[in-house]
Design an enzyme around this catalytic site. Structure first.
Site, PDB file in Angstrom:
ATOM      1  N   HIS A   1       0.824  -0.948  -0.435  1.00  0.00           N
ATOM      2  CA  HIS A   1      -0.318  -0.153  -0.105  1.00  0.00           C
ATOM      3  C   HIS A   1       0.692   1.002   0.190  1.00  0.00           C
ATOM      4  O   HIS A   1       2.127   1.394   0.046  1.00  0.00           O
ATOM      5  CB  HIS A   1      -1.064  -0.236   1.260  1.00  0.00           C
ATOM      6  CG  HIS A   1      -0.792  -0.543   2.212  1.00  0.00           C
ATOM      7  ND1 HIS A   1       0.106   1.107   3.682  1.00  0.00           N
ATOM      8  CD2 HIS A   1       0.568  -1.344   3.178  1.00  0.00           C
ATOM      9  CE1 HIS A   1       0.288   0.123   4.574  1.00  0.00           C
ATOM     10  NE2 HIS A   1       0.485  -0.997   4.649  1.00  0.00           N
TER      11      HIS A   1
ATOM     12  N   LYS B   1      -6.445   6.782  -3.625  1.00  0.00           N
ATOM     13  CA  LYS B   1      -5.957   7.001  -2.517  1.00  0.00           C
ATOM     14  C   LYS B   1      -5.410   5.420  -1.747  1.00  0.00           C
ATOM     15  O   LYS B   1      -5.817   4.336  -2.675  1.00  0.00           O
ATOM     16  CB  LYS B   1      -7.179   7.215  -1.631  1.00  0.00           C
ATOM     17  CG  LYS B   1      -6.470   7.057   0.155  1.00  0.00           C
ATOM     18  CD  LYS B   1      -7.242   7.994   0.972  1.00  0.00           C
ATOM     19  CE  LYS B   1      -6.858   8.603   1.794  1.00  0.00           C
ATOM     20  NZ  LYS B   1      -7.218   9.409   2.641  1.00  0.00           N
TER      21      LYS B   1
ATOM     22  N   HIS C   1      12.529   0.625   6.630  1.00  0.00           N
ATOM     23  CA  HIS C   1      12.555   1.693   7.520  1.00  0.00           C
ATOM     24  C   HIS C   1      13.559   2.633   8.551  1.00  0.00           C
ATOM     25  O   HIS C   1      13.373   3.426   8.748  1.00  0.00           O
ATOM     26  CB  HIS C   1      11.184   0.880   8.263  1.00  0.00           C
ATOM     27  CG  HIS C   1      10.352   1.229   7.420  1.00  0.00           C
ATOM     28  ND1 HIS C   1       9.400   1.698   7.463  1.00  0.00           N
ATOM     29  CD2 HIS C   1       9.493  -0.554   7.538  1.00  0.00           C
ATOM     30  CE1 HIS C   1       8.308   1.210   6.424  1.00  0.00           C
ATOM     31  NE2 HIS C   1       7.896   0.235   6.951  1.00  0.00           N
TER      32      HIS C   1
ATOM     33  N   GLY D   1       1.997  -4.149  14.858  1.00  0.00           N
ATOM     34  CA  GLY D   1       1.096  -2.787  13.814  1.00  0.00           C
ATOM     35  C   GLY D   1      -0.184  -4.732  13.712  1.00  0.00           C
ATOM     36  O   GLY D   1      -1.431  -3.461  13.335  1.00  0.00           O
TER      37      GLY D   1
ATOM     38  N   ASN E   1       1.806   6.613  15.079  1.00  0.00           N
ATOM     39  CA  ASN E   1       1.069   6.769  16.317  1.00  0.00           C
ATOM     40  C   ASN E   1       0.855   8.044  17.287  1.00  0.00           C
ATOM     41  O   ASN E   1       1.886   7.372  17.765  1.00  0.00           O
ATOM     42  CB  ASN E   1       0.688   5.397  16.868  1.00  0.00           C
ATOM     43  CG  ASN E   1      -0.665   5.604  18.364  1.00  0.00           C
ATOM     44  OD1 ASN E   1      -0.290   5.918  18.891  1.00  0.00           O
ATOM     45  ND2 ASN E   1      -1.063   4.840  18.279  1.00  0.00           N
TER      46      ASN E   1
ATOM     47  N   ALA F   1      -0.341  16.978   5.598  1.00  0.00           N
ATOM     48  CA  ALA F   1      -0.598  18.026   4.499  1.00  0.00           C
ATOM     49  C   ALA F   1       0.360  18.900   5.393  1.00  0.00           C
ATOM     50  O   ALA F   1      -0.103  19.539   7.157  1.00  0.00           O
ATOM     51  CB  ALA F   1      -1.238  18.074   4.293  1.00  0.00           C
TER      52      ALA F   1
ATOM     53  N   ARG G   1      -2.721  17.111  18.017  1.00  0.00           N
ATOM     54  CA  ARG G   1      -1.529  16.606  17.460  1.00  0.00           C
ATOM     55  C   ARG G   1      -1.496  18.119  16.822  1.00  0.00           C
ATOM     56  O   ARG G   1      -1.507  18.071  15.909  1.00  0.00           O
ATOM     57  CB  ARG G   1      -1.971  15.559  16.850  1.00  0.00           C
ATOM     58  CG  ARG G   1      -0.945  15.253  15.307  1.00  0.00           C
ATOM     59  CD  ARG G   1      -2.075  13.669  14.939  1.00  0.00           C
ATOM     60  NE  ARG G   1      -3.499  13.774  15.016  1.00  0.00           N
ATOM     61  CZ  ARG G   1      -3.715  14.059  13.172  1.00  0.00           C
ATOM     62  NH1 ARG G   1      -2.829  14.653  12.586  1.00  0.00           N
ATOM     63  NH2 ARG G   1      -4.719  14.688  12.441  1.00  0.00           N
TER      64      ARG G   1
END
Lengths: 184, 608
Positions: free
Chosen positions: B11, B36, B133, B183, B311, B423, B521
């Site tokens: 994904h 998406k 990663h 996950g 998270n 964004a 956040r």
């Protein structure tokens, strides 16, 4: 407009007329290829292999498709869409047809055999008290391993029983401590 | 040296370009295809990166793929052996895709490069998923030395890893292997609560503060055996993801008082409590891992990546309660960031390229996507007869700030598109954080999404302490922190059955960005990385005294964040946004020609 933004947003060329023209060209191309293939296959079936009815049917369909592709490509849009769906269905059906025997003849017996031998490729058993589930990573990666599409398996590392909160072996850390000098 | 990084086929496909170690461009494929989480090979992103870097024919030295496909396939086969005779549908679904595409990556890369006009590439390399990663977290960070934790669903076998980074070297030290995955555990609850796996995890996190952790004990007792060092084993008897097409099974449902919630049905107390419970367990696991990483490496700094690193609530706790002095999280922590990690890994680890350590990270504020000039935008607007006003620098920021202060919802489109899920001011919808009605207006009239979902604040970095209890920069919106105590207002307890009333309660003097647990956040906005956005907020602060605005991504539910000016205009016209700022041009909704579309455009967007 910069090359990069034109690559992403080519709005001057991306008008409804251009989009329609491109769609028609696509249909014409697909229709012609399919039509010619059907014509050739039908001719071979008819004249070489002697399957007269099927051969003539294919030639007729091929001729119709070729003519449509040349003069009225938009007529092919719907039939080609249905043909594509049909192809997907056939593909899915074939996958079941081919893979089910493989599953039944290989995966099921091997799975049972593994279970009989109490071997679990996924290591699902609960962890004994006082042990850690961290698996030490003993192999390091280098240019040779980066060229491969697979990684070397370290089965032993997975079987190691280490106490909870055990720290990684000092030599692993030393490897990077020695190699990693200060950067620019 | 030109190195391309590619992540694809799971994904959030993405591509990036590294030129002599500098990250020149990075973008997710979804932004171009408008699908998406698009998992297809990132051909559009790749073409964009090549164009942005001006890469000429045959000048790509290496293409690095972000995982080892053969090992991944072996894992799928081994899983099939382990669960047979169950698992036939999964097997039939998976194998054809692997046979058709996923096992032929070098050929696919060669074809795509050729089609893009880049000719042939020097080498095709493959990093391990968690190595990519880890590299994306460490090599892009400003730290010379650090411990690195990566946590996600699954890569080849690893689901979590601990590494040590020193200068331009990285060493993986320990891993936790599939099927034991933090996950996937979180995704199982995402599924059970009626949200989509791999996209609804944010919603579960946002839902958590509405609930009580009354299932936490049950989760610990039955589902996860969490050790002091953060390592864990899952009890697979309760999950269906090995052999089935769902994440959880009937035993899981029995454990949590009934079947999974149906998507789009009303949220109940149970889902809120489940969200809170799994969030508490996840935070605890991440904190324990962080402590273990500190003990194992002796480092004072930590880097995080992998889907779980998105998270931000857990990240906030690691920063506040963990043993590390500093924390850096890769802004594209999910699979998209794997492309960046793969390329960085090749440059530093394999080529021995030096790192530049000047106190700044290497992500350039995550502004790594395409930009469009004011002249191009004006030409496009003129060609379509759209009404607009062009303002000069300074004037534009004042105008935008004045509109926000007047309660308008402003679409902000400027500069290079962000890389990663957030964004950060260049493709953002911005509003007044002081307005008590802004959260529901944005959710229901602009984003068309669930009313409980919180919005994030953008705050001037130098004045963040005035609004939030945060003493570290958070430029990528990956940390939560409490709203400053002095900004809290008196609240009364609402009965749960009225979730709208709970959402709409004013909890502080910046209610639109204050979540139900008084947290936010946060994005700290820095003048160095986004001067225009910084100036807009500064002007807003001058007008109102408040250095914070509400910032949400420029898209509607189910749609990727806008990429081009035409995407932005379409989104602007489809929603009840008041103003659109396209570069230096300001468009007012009331001055635009009528917007007509055949049918309801919302039908074309899948539910996320």
């Amino acid at each position: 407009m910069s090359t990069a933004s034109r690559q992403v947003w080519n709005w001057r060329d991306d008008t409804p007329t251009r989009r329609r023209e491109a769609a028609v060209a696509r249909l014409r191309r697909t229709g012609l290829v399919g039509g010619v293939v059907a014509l050739v296959a039908g001719t071979v079936l008819n004249l070489v292999l002697g399957h007269v009815i099927v051969g003539r049917l294919l030639v007729t369909l091929g001729a119709l498709q070729t003519m449509a592709a040349l003069w009225r490509p938009h007529l092919l849009a719907s039939p080609l869409r249905w043909l594509q769906r049909f192809g997907q269905l056939v593909g899915a059906g074939l996958a079941w047809l081919l893979l089910t025997p493989l599953w039944l003849l290989v995966f099921v017996p091997v799975g049972w055999w593994l279970r009989l031998r109490r071997r679990d490729p996924l290591h699902r058993a609960p962890l004994a008290a006082g042990l850690t589930a961290w698996i030490p990573r003993r192999r390091s990666s280098d240019a040779a391993s980066a060229a491969r599409q697979f990684q070397d398996e370290d089965r032993e590392a997975r079987e190691l029983e280490r106490p909870e909160c055990a720290l990684p072996a000092p030599e692993l850390l030393a490897e990077v401590d020695d190699a990693g000098g200060p950067s620019a | 040296m030109n190195i391309l990084g590619i992540s694809a086929y799971y994904h959030d496909s993405a591509a990036c370009l590294l030129q002599d170690g500098r990250l020149v461009a990075a973008a997710q494929e979804e932004r171009f295809t408008r699908r998406k989480h698009d998992a297809a090979f990132p051909r559009h992103a790749l073409r964009y990166c090549l164009a942005e870097g001006g890469v000429s024919r045959d000048a790509v030295d290496a293409v690095v793929f972000y995982d080892k496909p053969v090992t991944k396939f072996v894992r799928i086969l081994k899983t099939a052996f382990a669960v047979a005779p169950r698992g036939l549908p999964t097997f039939v679904q998976a194998v054809p895709t692997w046979m058709r595409r996923k096992l032929w990556i070098p050929a696919e890369i060669a074809t795509e490069l050729d089609r893009a006009g880049a000719g042939r590439c020097g080498r095709v390399l493959f990093t391990e998923h968690h190595e990519a990663h880890a590299a994306s977290a460490f090599f892009a960070s400003p730290f010379e030395n650090a411990a690195i934790l990566t946590l996600d669903g699954v890569g080849e076998w690893a689901t979590s890893s601990l590494s040590a980074g020193r200068g331009n070297r990285l060493r993986l030290l320990e891993e936790i292997h599939f099927p034991h995955s933090l996950g996937l555990l979180y995704s199982a609850f995402t599924y059970f609560c009626g949200f989509r796996v791999n996209s609804g995890e944010y919603k579960l996190m946002g839902l958590a503060p509405y609930g009580e952790p009354r299932y936490e004990h049950t989760i610990r007792e039955h589902l996860i055996d969490l050790r002091e060092d953060g390592s864990f084993r899952l009890n697979l008897d309760y999950f269906d993801y090995l052999g089935g097409l769902r994440m959880t099974n009937a035993r899981f449902a029995d454990l949590f008082d009934g079947p999974p919630r149906t998507a789009e049905s009303a949220l109940t107390r149970r889902e809120c409590d489940l969200a809170r419970s799994i969030q508490a367990v996840t935070e605890d696991a991440v904190l324990r891992m962080a402590r273990h990483a500190h003990r194992a490496t002796g480092d004072r700094r930590l880097c995080l990546a992998g889907g779980v690193a998105l998270n931000c609530v857990a990240n906030g706790r690691v920063l506040r309660e963990g043993p590390f002095d500093e924390l850096w999280i890769q802004p594209a922590a999910g699979d998209a960031g794997g492309a960046v990690g793969a390329a960085l890994h090749a440059w530093h680890q394999l080529e021995g390229g030096d790192r530049v350590l000047d106190g700044q990270d290497r992500m350039a504020g995550a502004y790594l996507g395409p930009a469009f000039s004011d002249a191009d935008i004006a030409a496009w607007l003129d060609a379509r007869d759209y009404s607009y006003t062009t303002l000069g620098a300074g004037e534009l920021e004042r105008d935008a700030a004045r509109r926000i202060a007047a309660g308008e919802v402003v679409g902000l489109f400027q500069g290079r598109m962000e890389f990663g899920p957030r964004a950060l001011g260049n493709r953002s919808i911005v509003g007044d954080a002081r307005s008590p009605r802004m959260q529901s207006v944005l959710n229901l009239k602009i984003k068309y999404r669930e009313s409980f979902r919180p919005f994030a604040p953008s705050v001037l970095a130098e004045r963040a302490h005035e609004c939030f209890d945060l003493d570290a920069p958070s430029p990528y919106m990956l940390l939560t922190a409490p709203v400053a105590r002095e900004r809290w207002t008196e609240t009364k307890d609402e009965p749960f059955d009225d979730i709208i009333a709970t959402v709409n309660q004013v909890r502080s003097d910046i209610p639109a960005v204050t979540h139900v647990d008084q947290s936010a956040r946060i994005q700290t906005v820095h003048a160095e990385t986004n001067p225009r956005y910084h100036r807009i907020i500064s002007e807003f602060a001058e007008l109102t005294g408040c250095p914070t605005v509400i910032n949400t991504s420029f898209n509607v539910r189910g749609e990727p964040i806008v990429c081009t000016p035409s995407d932005a205009y379409r989104c602007f016209m489809r929603t009840e946004m008041d103003t659109l700022v396209l570069g230096n041009h300001v468009l007012e909704k009331s001055a635009q020609p009528a917007w007509n579309e055949d049918g309801d455009w919302r039908d074309d967007l899948p539910l996320d």
